[in-house]
Structures are given as structure tokens and as C-alpha cells.
Enzyme design. Structure first.
Site, PDB file in Angstrom:
ATOM      1  N   HIS A  17      -3.724  -5.798   2.516  1.00 51.60           N
ATOM      2  CA  HIS A  17      -4.910  -5.679   1.658  1.00 51.60           C
ATOM      3  C   HIS A  17      -5.398  -7.071   1.245  1.00 51.60           C
ATOM      4  O   HIS A  17      -6.598  -7.345   1.228  1.00 51.60           O
ATOM      5  CB  HIS A  17      -4.588  -4.843   0.414  1.00 51.60           C
ATOM      6  CG  HIS A  17      -4.521  -3.376   0.708  1.00 51.60           C
ATOM      7  ND1 HIS A  17      -5.311  -2.449   0.069  1.00 51.60           N
ATOM      8  CD2 HIS A  17      -3.763  -2.674   1.588  1.00 51.60           C
ATOM      9  CE1 HIS A  17      -5.035  -1.236   0.537  1.00 51.60           C
ATOM     10  NE2 HIS A  17      -4.091  -1.349   1.451  1.00 51.60           N
ATOM     11  N   ASP A 117     -10.200  -3.839  -4.889  1.00 53.86           N
ATOM     12  CA  ASP A 117      -9.468  -3.008  -3.935  1.00 53.86           C
ATOM     13  C   ASP A 117      -9.478  -1.573  -4.485  1.00 53.86           C
ATOM     14  O   ASP A 117      -9.407  -1.374  -5.698  1.00 53.86           O
ATOM     15  CB  ASP A 117      -8.022  -3.533  -3.845  1.00 53.86           C
ATOM     16  CG  ASP A 117      -7.202  -2.802  -2.793  1.00 53.86           C
ATOM     17  OD1 ASP A 117      -7.035  -3.367  -1.703  1.00 53.86           O
ATOM     18  OD2 ASP A 117      -6.732  -1.661  -3.060  1.00 53.86           O
TER      19      ASP A 117
END
Ligand code: UDP
Length: 478
Positions: A17, A117
Site C-alpha cells: 500500500h 488509503d
């Protein structure tokens, strides 16, 4: 001179990520070079070494800060690493709030927008308190985003466990999927993991828009469905900005002896002859499955390059740094290395993946279907064997195998094992029959679509430009 736009970005403590959002920031800055970005990283124990390496190559208008670390010992040990990561992110929110407070009061360039995120989306509530525009940068597929947005409705419509649901699940804009192939967090509706994901999915409503790591040719129908779903709430602001992948020159082990050795070994193989085998930044197999894979590779007679990790009964344990310190080679079947000498090359724990995939000798990729690995394989035109382990990887496998038909998925027996004969079969399907069954042609077309999307006037480049222009328009009005 154009006014500087300052954006805050928050990721989660997981390498794939962080790597994805960092690369997105670089692409954004490349097109809007007067933007300034501050990346904020919640941390468990200490920053990830592989991320620290990536951060060494940032342009001057991207800076970063690590939030005070959450002690891993204070997280519930019985929960999966994915849930522990989410809890650590939630515990970091007070420090995130303080960071935003100090950035917002900076007199030179206060922040205009937050990019978060999806697994840190509590931060959107904080963004609202500071009147920031808020966007989700979505590292996985558009199919996963569509599922996440759809989940609150699905939750109401289906009362049993999804895997027991008789009909296929219809995610807007996607091919139908069996409940069993939904992400692992969705599999036990009474679990904390499901509860957390449901809350996160509901919170997506707070976002002003989505930046998705995908591209038109790969998921066009899903983009249309997402735009439709978001038209009222978000003014249709869904940006397909991918494929965003690592450029292959800045990973942790760049230039290590084992990297050089494995690239040298590839040099001596014939084009398209090598199957690359890797399960992402932390995926592991059980000892029994590792044995089957080893025997399957050996029986197939195919050349292979295997990034080997010590086995574990929890397939994603290595993500939180629980590393088995034993030499992974000790877990291979007796005599495997000797018997496969010349045919196979085993590299331990980590390999230079994008360099490997871009090598002409590599003709197939046995992957756990992490989205970054999938996109890297697509961009480099390598057909796949889809071997999903956890997270949303089964969803990706369905997209690759049933939707795009650029991968083959091995069957699992009643004990949850992929047997050696099945492994031989899928290796043959990709490595030997790939021309005949059309898989090579289709991956080539998809690769061309990816390359086009990233050209100067390509759809993803235009989407990043347009996203930046949106921010500028808002910036002018405040
Ligand atoms: N990766 C790598 N070398 C390895 C294993 C992984 O460079 O030996 C990189 C890979 O290129 C990709 C990322 O780590 O960019 C893994 O991301 P993915 O989404 O595929 O899987 P995850 O790690 O999230 O399970």
C-alpha cells in the site's frame, strides 16, 4: 507563478500500500510540479525497511512523516495481521489529527486536500473537521472498490454467510462471483474483521472521490458502474490513474549479490522459458503445500525462478514482520535443489520482481494475485497462474481467469491443497499451451492497453491531470 497546492496523504503500515501511494504521489507531482505533498505513515513498532528505501528517492516537493509507532505487543495477538494493521491505524488517529492540525496552521501552505488509503479512512472524518477535500487512493482493483461501495447494500440483502449464498454475488459492473471468492474479511459475518470492513465501506461515503489503481482496458465496465454509483454523491469523480507500479530500480535489495546472481541466471535461459514463482511481500504456504509446489515444479520439467519463504500455517503472517529465522531452503523436499540444478533457481525471501518480470526469459508468473503483482505482470505482458491466498486476492483471481482470461487458476482439493499433478497441469497451460489457448495474445492486448493508458495523452495520465486541475479549481475558490 501558480499557487502551491498542499496535499496530505495517509497510508497504512503495509509495504504494497505504501509503495503504491508513494508512486502515485510521484506521478501526480510529475504532472503538477507546483503541488506539495506530505505523506503520513502510521507505524507498527518501526518504519518498514523496504519503504524507507523507497523514500530515499522522493522529489523535493514530497516529504513524509512517521506517526509515533504503535507497539505490536499492545495489539490483540490472536487477530489476523490485516486486522491488527487496521487497529494500529485507528490507534494512530489522535497523532494523525495533531499532524493535520500543525500542517493546517502552517501559514505558508495550509493543506487543501487529504488523500487516504481505504484502510485508513477514519482519517476522512478528521479531514471533514478541517474542511479538507478528501479522496481515497485505492491501491487494489476497481472491482474491489465496487464491492466495497456495494457492501452495505449486500449486507442488507443477504442474511447468510456469503459463501452459503446460492446465487452468484453481483458486484456492480463486474462479472458474477461466488461468495467463497469474496475477500477473507467477508467470510465470517459475526467476526470483528467483517465488522471493521463494513464500517470502512460505509465511511467511503465521506470521500469526495476515488483515485483507483486500474485502467480503462482492464476494468472499463466497472469504471462506468462506479461513476454511476457515485454520480449523485461525488459528482462522478472516479479517476482511473493506474497502472501504478514500481519502476524496478528502487526496491530493498537493489543490487544485492543474490539479485545479481538471479538476473545472471535468467540471462542464460531461453526466451519465455522460465516460470517466476512469488507470493508477494509476505505471503507464505504451509509446509505441506510448499512440498506439493516443489514437487509440482520438479515434475513439470519447466524452468523456474522461485522466491522462497519459510512455511507458515498463517498465509499472511510475514506481513507483521513475524519472520521465521530458519533458512527457507531447509524446508524444501530433500534433494530438491540438487535434482533441479540448471532447471530452477531459488532466491530466498525477496527478489527484484519487476526486473525479473521484465526479463525476456520469463514466460509466466505463478502469483498470489496481490494487485501490485497483477499489474506488474500485466504491464510486462506476462501471463499468470492465479494462486490467491488472502485479502481480496480471490476476487483478483476471478477477474484474471474468468473475466480477462489472462490467467489459469489451479483447483484446490477437499483438504485445501493444490496437488502436484494440478500444478503440473496449470504450468503446462500457461508455459506450453499459452499460444494455443490464446492467453498470450490476450495478455499482450492488455499490456498494450496499459502502455496506452500511461502515454502522455493516455486515459490514466489525463485522469491524473484532471484530478490535479480539480484541486486547483477548489484551491482558487478558498
Ligand atoms: N515484491 C518484490 N519482491 C518480492 C516480493 C514482492 O519486489 O520478492 C514487490 C512486488 O513487486 C509488488 C509488491 O512487492 O510491488 C507486492 O505487492 P502485492 O500487491 O502484489 O502483494 P502484497 O505484498 O500486498 O501481498
Amino acid at each position: 507563478m501558480a499557487k502551491t497546492i498542499h496535499i496530505a496523504v495517509i497510508s497504512i503500515p503495509a509495504f504494497s500500500h505504501q509503495a503504491s501511494i508513494i508512486q502515485f504521489c510521484k506521478n501526480l507531482i510529475h504532472l503538477h510540479n507546483h503541488f506539495h505533498i506530505t505523506c503520513i505513515f502510521p507505524t507498527i513498532d518501526s518504519p518498514l525497511p523496504s519503504t524507507l528505501t523507497l523514500l530515499k528517492s522522493l522529489p523535493p516537493n514530497i516529504n513524509y512523516t512517521f506517526l509515533p509507532p504503535i507497539n505490536k505487543q499492545n495489539l490483540p495477538q490472536h487477530l489476523s495481521p490485516a486486522v491488527q494493521i487496521q487497529l494500529a491505524v485507528s490507534q494512530s488517529m489522535p497523532s494523525f489529527h495533531n499532524t493535520i492540525l500543525s500542517l493546517s496552521s502552517s501559514s505558508t501552505t495550509p493543506i487543501l486536500a487529504l488523500i487516504s488509503d481505504p484502510f485508513a479512512n477514519e482519517s476522512l472524518e478528521i479531514a471533514k473537521r478541517f474542511n479538507l477535500l478528501s479522496y481515497i487512493y485505492f491501491p487494489p482493483s476497481a472491482m474491489t472498490l465496487s464491492l466495497f461501495i456495494h457492501l452495505p447494500k449486500l449486507h442488507e440483502e443477504v442474511s447468510c454467510e456469503y459463501r452459503d449464498h446460492k446465487e452468484a454475488i453481483q458486484i456492480p459492473g463486474c462479472i458474477p462471483i461466488h461468495g467463497n471468492d469474496l475477500p477473507e474479511h467477508f467470510q465470517h459475518r459475526s467476526s470483528l474483521a467483517y465488522d471493521l470492513i463494513l464500517q470502512r465501506c460505509k465511511r467511503l461515503n465521506l470521500a469526495d472521490g476515488f483515485l483507483v489503481n486500474s485502467f480503462m482496458k482492464m476494468e472499463e465496465n466497472t469504471l462506468e458502474a462506479l461513476e454511476e454509483q457515485n454520480r449523485e454523491k461525488h459528482n462522478g469523480s472516479v479517476f482511473f490513474v493506474g497502472p501504478i507500479i514500481q519502476n524496478g530500480t528502487n526496491n530493498e535489495s537493489k543490487g544485492s549479490d543474490s539479485d545479481l546472481e538471479c538476473m545472471k541466471w535468467l540471462e542464460n535461459q531461453i526466451p519465455n522459458s522460465v516460470l517466476y514463482v512469488s507470493f508477494g511481500s509476505g505471503g507464505t504456504l504451509s509446509q505441506e503445500q510448499l512440498n506439493e509446489l516443489a514437487f509440482g515444479l520438479e515434475l513439470s520439467g519447466q524452468n523456474f525462478l522461485w522466491v522462497l519463504r519459510a512455511p507458515s500455517d498463517t498465509s499472511n503472517e510475514a506481513y507483521l514482520g513475524v519472520k521465521n529465522n530458519d533458512d527457507p531452503l531447509n524446508f524444501l523436499p530433500k534433494g530438491f535443489i540438487e535434482r533441479t540444478k540448471g532447471k530452477g533457481f531459488v532466491i530466498v525471501n525477496w527478489g527484484p520482481q519487476t526486473q525479473i518480470l521484465s526479463h525476456i526469459s520469463v514466460g509466466g508468473f505463478l502469483t498470489h494475485c496481490g494487485w501490485n503483482s497483477v499489474l506488474e505482470s500485466v504491464v510486462l505482458g506476462v501471463p499468470m497462474i492465479a494462486w490467491p491466498l488472502f485479502a481480496e486476492q480471490k476476487l483478483n483471481a476471478v477477474l484474471l481467469c474468468d473475466g480477462l482470461k489472462v490467467a489459469i487458476r489451479p483447483k484446490i482439493n477437499e483438504n485445501g491443497l493444490v496437488e502436484r499433478e494440478e500444478i503440473v497441469k496449470v504450468i503446462k497451460g500457461v508455459m506450453l499451451d499459452g499460444e494455443e489457448n490464446g492467453i498470450r495474445e490476450r495478455i499482450g492486448e492488455l499490456r498494450d492497453g496499459a502502455v496506452d493508458a500511461l502515454k502522455d495523452n493516455g486515459s490514466s495520465t489525463r485522469a491524473i491531470l484532471e484530478f490535479g486541475n480539480c484541486l486547483k479549481r477548489f484551491g482558487r475558490n478558498i
